[in-house]
Scaffold this motif. Structure first.
Motif, PDB file in Angstrom:
ATOM      1  N   VAL A 126      -8.146  82.508  -2.374  1.00 33.14           N
ATOM      2  CA  VAL A 126      -8.822  82.589  -1.074  1.00 33.14           C
ATOM      3  C   VAL A 126      -7.759  82.617   0.015  1.00 33.14           C
ATOM      4  N   VAL A 127      -7.991  83.427   1.050  1.00 37.23           N
ATOM      5  CA  VAL A 127      -7.093  83.478   2.202  1.00 37.23           C
ATOM      6  C   VAL A 127      -7.787  82.855   3.399  1.00 37.23           C
ATOM      7  N   LEU A 128      -7.121  81.896   4.032  1.00 38.32           N
ATOM      8  CA  LEU A 128      -7.562  81.403   5.334  1.00 38.32           C
ATOM      9  C   LEU A 128      -6.849  82.242   6.378  1.00 38.32           C
ATOM     10  N   PHE A 129      -7.578  83.140   6.989  1.00 39.32           N
ATOM     11  CA  PHE A 129      -7.020  84.063   7.977  1.00 39.32           C
ATOM     12  C   PHE A 129      -7.165  83.412   9.350  1.00 39.32           C
ATOM     13  N   THR A 158      -7.653  75.686  -7.005  1.00 39.36           N
ATOM     14  CA  THR A 158      -7.915  76.889  -6.222  1.00 39.36           C
ATOM     15  C   THR A 158      -6.739  77.106  -5.283  1.00 39.36           C
ATOM     16  N   LYS A 159      -6.155  78.296  -5.318  1.00 38.92           N
ATOM     17  CA  LYS A 159      -4.986  78.598  -4.477  1.00 38.92           C
ATOM     18  C   LYS A 159      -5.456  79.226  -3.165  1.00 38.92           C
ATOM     19  N   ILE A 160      -5.032  78.609  -2.057  1.00 41.22           N
ATOM     20  CA  ILE A 160      -5.472  79.022  -0.726  1.00 41.22           C
ATOM     21  C   ILE A 160      -4.243  79.378   0.104  1.00 41.22           C
ATOM     22  N   ALA A 161      -4.121  80.645   0.501  1.00 38.61           N
ATOM     23  CA  ALA A 161      -3.022  81.076   1.371  1.00 38.61           C
ATOM     24  C   ALA A 161      -3.469  81.000   2.825  1.00 38.61           C
ATOM     25  N   ILE A 162      -2.634  80.395   3.677  1.00 38.46           N
ATOM     26  CA  ILE A 162      -2.912  80.303   5.110  1.00 38.46           C
ATOM     27  C   ILE A 162      -2.041  81.343   5.802  1.00 38.46           C
ATOM     28  N   VAL A 163      -2.671  82.397   6.347  1.00 38.93           N
ATOM     29  CA  VAL A 163      -1.897  83.505   6.917  1.00 38.93           C
ATOM     30  C   VAL A 163      -2.363  83.802   8.334  1.00 38.93           C
ATOM     31  N   GLU A 201      -5.843  93.701  -0.895  1.00 36.81           N
ATOM     32  CA  GLU A 201      -5.417  92.851  -2.008  1.00 36.81           C
ATOM     33  C   GLU A 201      -6.612  92.300  -2.791  1.00 36.81           C
ATOM     34  N   GLY A 202      -7.824  92.474  -2.248  1.00 31.89           N
ATOM     35  CA  GLY A 202      -9.028  92.047  -2.959  1.00 31.89           C
ATOM     36  C   GLY A 202      -9.170  90.543  -3.063  1.00 31.89           C
ATOM     37  N   ARG A 203      -8.859  89.822  -2.001  1.00 32.91           N
ATOM     38  CA  ARG A 203      -8.939  88.361  -2.020  1.00 32.91           C
ATOM     39  C   ARG A 203     -10.129  87.870  -1.200  1.00 32.91           C
ATOM     40  N   GLU A 217     -21.049  86.489  -0.087  1.00 31.15           N
ATOM     41  CA  GLU A 217     -20.392  86.126   1.160  1.00 31.15           C
ATOM     42  C   GLU A 217     -18.998  85.584   0.872  1.00 31.15           C
ATOM     43  N   GLY A 218     -18.031  86.063   1.634  1.00 30.93           N
ATOM     44  CA  GLY A 218     -16.671  85.546   1.509  1.00 30.93           C
ATOM     45  C   GLY A 218     -15.794  86.300   0.539  1.00 30.93           C
ATOM     46  N   THR A 219     -16.340  87.313  -0.134  1.00 32.62           N
ATOM     47  CA  THR A 219     -15.533  88.059  -1.091  1.00 32.62           C
ATOM     48  C   THR A 219     -15.717  89.553  -0.885  1.00 32.62           C
ATOM     49  N   PRO A 220     -14.663  90.338  -1.076  1.00 32.62           N
ATOM     50  CA  PRO A 220     -14.859  91.792  -1.074  1.00 32.62           C
ATOM     51  C   PRO A 220     -15.612  92.223  -2.324  1.00 32.62           C
ATOM     52  N   ILE A 221     -16.238  93.368  -2.276  1.00 33.77           N
ATOM     53  CA  ILE A 221     -16.877  93.970  -3.464  1.00 33.77           C
ATOM     54  C   ILE A 221     -16.223  95.327  -3.680  1.00 33.77           C
ATOM     55  N   ARG A 222     -15.849  95.589  -4.897  1.00 25.33           N
ATOM     56  CA  ARG A 222     -15.297  96.899  -5.241  1.00 25.33           C
ATOM     57  C   ARG A 222     -16.389  97.739  -5.919  1.00 25.33           C
ATOM     58  N   PHE A 223     -16.543  98.973  -5.488  1.00 25.77           N
ATOM     59  CA  PHE A 223     -17.465  99.913  -6.144  1.00 25.77           C
ATOM     60  C   PHE A 223     -16.652 101.057  -6.742  1.00 25.77           C
TER      61      PHE A 223
END
Length: 453
Positions: free
Chosen positions: A261-264, A177-182, A286-288, A426-432
């Motif tokens: 996943v992004v750790l904001f 799992t790739k996790i970006a820390i931003v 970005e839909g992450r 929870e934790g994810t965007p949803i696209r409609f």
């Protein structure tokens, strides 16, 4: 066995990052005509023939100077060398042999790692051998004339390099799992990375802009593997000058794009700033999947109600990602840092989740019973016929309607809230996707009727 590692070592400004980009087949490492651009060690995947491996770019080595980041850069280079199967020692063919090259050669001889000597900036094939000949004096074997910019000689260099690497059958790759820390500068991103791995994986300094290249680090937690990507602090565009920081921020945006996943990371002392809000919007665009990590919580004066009030305020201000779980940590003390990965596991599960069409339409029918679509001034009402999930990562749901223009933003937000209430996510965007279609052409799958209001 994980991928073998090749460390790239050398003085400042000899072209290490340019050569790394050439060996790895991309332009991820920051290249700029200024010494000391690379500071941390950064990992890139590469292959040659039947061998896959990782190339580690390191900062320029200087042994007779203790200013600013140089002691930390030496520490990072030593760490890279300690885990490497082979090293590429890069020297500057145009500058010739220097005392700094001799010092590094003596240092490399103290480590039991095979060394391949690359004489960079040898763009001319005829002059390359003459420029490289001087470096026989280092006693590290044959010097190979190469050009990181044009690629001259890199094939011969790689042919020798892969002889020091294990055969492919000994290497096993596992899903990760790739996790970006931003986050903004100085919110504690590198400290958080170091707290995860239990070592000084990234240089930590109160100086803004310390991290430039994205730093990839693999960790294992239970049965799961995670690739942590530390990134440069992202400041307001108007405050960023063209140079290493500009490139670092662009790499940070690319790290968001290639992550799951992004750790904001938000500074608990500063609270949410305008720049934090822009970053939240970027993550959502970005839909992450996302986890909001509130760092430096140990420095906040608090009582039993503080955390609830703080969380409510942050969710209101970070409205772009108000679906993201929030955790309050201290990277300095390590408190609650280990709990972040549990939230990551949940978020990635929801990010990759698929829901059957039957369930989608059950939730949709209930939403329509509670709140019917709006009617315009001409008395025409919006109608939703049925919905179905068309993709994941992030979950994307197509809603087939009579006319998308009849559904205002408030009603669209209501539909999303209802889906989150009933299905989680929870934790994810949803696209409609609101797709217009005539009522007579559309029927709900598995049913003899369209969903009517």
């Amino acid at each position: 066995m994980p991928l073998p590692i090749v460390a790239v070592i050398g003085r400042p400004n000899v072209g290490k990052s340019t050569l790394v980009n050439r060996l790895a087949g991309g332009r991820d490492a920051i290249v700029h005509d200024q010494p000391g651009v690379t500071r941390d060690r950064t990992y890139r995947n590469a292959f040659w023939g039947d061998r896959d491996f990782q190339v580690v770019d390191t900062g320029g080595l200087v042994f007779d100077d203790e200013t600013e980041f140089l002691p930390f850069i030496r520490e990072q280079a030593l760490s890279a060398l300690s885990e490497a199967r082979a090293a590429v020692f890069v020297v500057d063919g145009q500058a010739g042999l220097t005392d700094g090259d001799r010092e590094i050669a003596n240092w490399l001889r103290q480590h039991p790692v095979p060394v391949v000597l690359a004489v960079n900036k040898c763009e001319s094939p005829t002059e390359g051998l003459a420029l490289a000949a001087e470096f026989w004096e280092l006693g590290l074997g044959e010097p190979y004339p190469v050009s990181g910019i044009h690629g001259n000689g890199t094939g011969e260099l790689l042919d020798l390099l892969v002889t020091h690497l294990p055969p492919p059958e000994e290497i096993e790759t596992e899903p990760e799992t790739k996790i970006a820390i931003v986050g903004r500068p100085n919110v504690g991103k590198s400290s958080l990375l170091n707290a995860f791995v239990g070592e000084n994986r990234a240089i930590v300094s109160p100086i803004s802009g310390t991290t430039r290249d994205p730093i990839d680090t693999l960790i294992q937690h239970g049965d799961n593997r995670y690739r942590l990507i530390d990134t440069a602090g992202i400041r307001k565009k108007k405050n960023v000058e063209y140079g290493p920081e500009f490139f670092g921020i662009n790499r940070a945006f690319k790290a968001i794009r290639r992550s799951d996943v992004v750790l904001f990371v938000v500074d608990a002392l500063d609270g949410v700033t305008e720049q934090d809000q822009k970053l939240a919007g970027r993550i959502e665009d970005e839909g992450r999947a996302c986890i909001v990590v509130v760092n430096k919580w140990d420095a906040v004066e608090k009582d039993s109600h503080t955390i609830y009030e703080y969380e409510k305020d942050l969710k209101n201000r970070l409205y772009f990602v108000n679906w993201a779980p929030m955790i309050f940590v201290s990277a300095k003390t390590g408190k609650r840092v280990e709990n972040i990965l549990a939230l990551v596991d949940t978020a990635i599960e929801q990010y990759r989740r698929r829901v059957s069409t039957a369930v989608i339409n059950e939730v949709l029918e209930e939403a329509l019973r509670w709140h019917t679509p709006p009617t315009n001034r001409q008395g025409r009402q919006g109608k939703i016929y049925y919905g179905t999930q068309v993709s994941s990562e992030p979950p994307t749901i197509a809603l087939f309607v009579n006319d998308p223009k009849r559904f205002n933003d408030n009603y669209r937000r209501y539909i999303e809230r209802h889906f989150r209430t009933e299905l989680g996510f929870e934790g994810t965007p949803i696209r409609f996707l609101w797709r217009g279609k005539k009522a007579r052409d559309v029927e709900s799958p598995g049913s003899n009727r369209a969903i009517r209001v």
